[in-house]
Design an enzyme around this catalytic site. Structure first.
Site, PDB file in Angstrom:
ATOM      1  N   SER A 123       0.860  -1.183   0.000  1.00 38.38           N
ATOM      2  CA  SER A 123       0.000   0.000   0.000  1.00 38.38           C
ATOM      3  C   SER A 123       0.892   1.228   0.000  1.00 38.38           C
ATOM      4  CB  SER A 123      -0.893   0.006   1.251  1.00 38.38           C
ATOM      5  OG  SER A 123      -1.467   1.278   1.467  1.00 38.38           O
ATOM      6  N   TYR A 129      -2.531  -1.079  10.463  1.00 35.19           N
ATOM      7  CA  TYR A 129      -2.444  -1.317   9.019  1.00 35.19           C
ATOM      8  C   TYR A 129      -1.136  -0.746   8.472  1.00 35.19           C
ATOM      9  CZ  TYR A 129      -3.772  -1.231   4.067  1.00 35.19           C
ATOM     10  OH  TYR A 129      -3.813  -1.401   2.703  1.00 35.19           O
TER      11      TYR A 129
END
Length: 255
Positions: free
Chosen positions: A143, A156
């Site tokens: 990401s 995350y």
């Protein structure tokens, strides 16, 4: 991209970016093992679509937060398609909390699905590649948040930061065995996790205005990059991250 004759595992492959990756790989000629932990009907539909177009795919229920689940996927690829050539660590979850809010159980779950699965997926796939003697490719779906802090989404971001160093270290360690390890790091993508934003015109416009290309990615745009990274066209690429973010990391506004 030509992946004819290649066998690839995609974790979390029955929805969102994972399903798009599966479709891109199958379109390029790969035989695909589609991992899932829920919604088996989605995996079945994917298999049906791919086989109807002359491709090869099989769905497998496996929990990749365990080594046993990872081994099940790799064994299926070998049993069904004769070998393993690529492994895509795509499975991931998100549970938004700040550092001061996050609880141990939540932290452990996110890290198990996002990072532990990638570590041992890379390890087990690499061992198989080396045993086969012809090398192979691991693609980690990271990401922009492997490099870009996102307050309120602490665990995350930590998991994706760990994936960044996993890719770099593993790529260096495994290079002499002709095993490549590459991160593909999406920005904003039109998937179910972003459904509420995409349905709200004001939120969607705000998001798109923060992206230099002024649009949220379609999952297929991520899938096609993964197919490229797995192909021989990317044979000199390893221990690095390919950002597929429309330029958002360089923009003046953050998420």
């Amino acid at each position: 991209m030509d992946l004819s004759g290649k066998s690839v595992v995609v974790t979390g492959g029955n929805s969102g970016i994972g399903a798009a990756i599966v479709r891109s790989l199958a379109a390029a000629g790969a035989a695909v093992v589609i991992d899932y932990v829920s919604r088996p009907e989605d995996a079945a539909d994917l298999v049906k679509d791919i086989t109807a177009q002359g491709g090869r795919a099989v769905g497998v229920e496996a929990d990749v937060s365990t080594v046993a689940g990872i081994d099940k996927l790799i064994s299926t690829a070998v049993d069904e398609f004769g070998r393993l050539d690529g492994y895509v660590n795509n499975a991931g979850i998100e549970n938004r909390h700040s550092l001061l809010e996050v609880e141990e159980e939540t932290f452990d779950k996110v890290m198990a699905v996002n990072l532990k699965s990638a570590v041992f997926g890379t390890q087990r796939a690499a061992k198989r590649f080396i045993e086969q003697g012809a090398g192979g490719v691991v693609v980690n779906i990271s990401s922009v948040h492997e490099d870009w802090p996102m307050p309120g989404n602490f665990t995350y971001c930590v998991s994706k930061g760990g994936m960044r160093m996993l890719t770099r270290t593993a790529g260096v360690e495994l290079g002499p065995q002709k095993v490549r390890v590459v991160n593909v790091a999406p920005g904003a993508v039109n998937t179910p996790i972003n459904a509420s934003t995409m349905k709200d015109d004001s939120l969607r416009q705000k998001l798109e205005n923060s992206i230099p290309l002024r649009e949220v990615a379609d999952p297929a745009q991520i899938g096609d990059v993964v197919a490229f990274v797995l192909s021989d066209a990317a044979s000199y690429m390893t221990a690095t991250t390919v950002f597929v973010d429309g330029g958002i990391m360089q923009g003046s506004a953050g998420l």
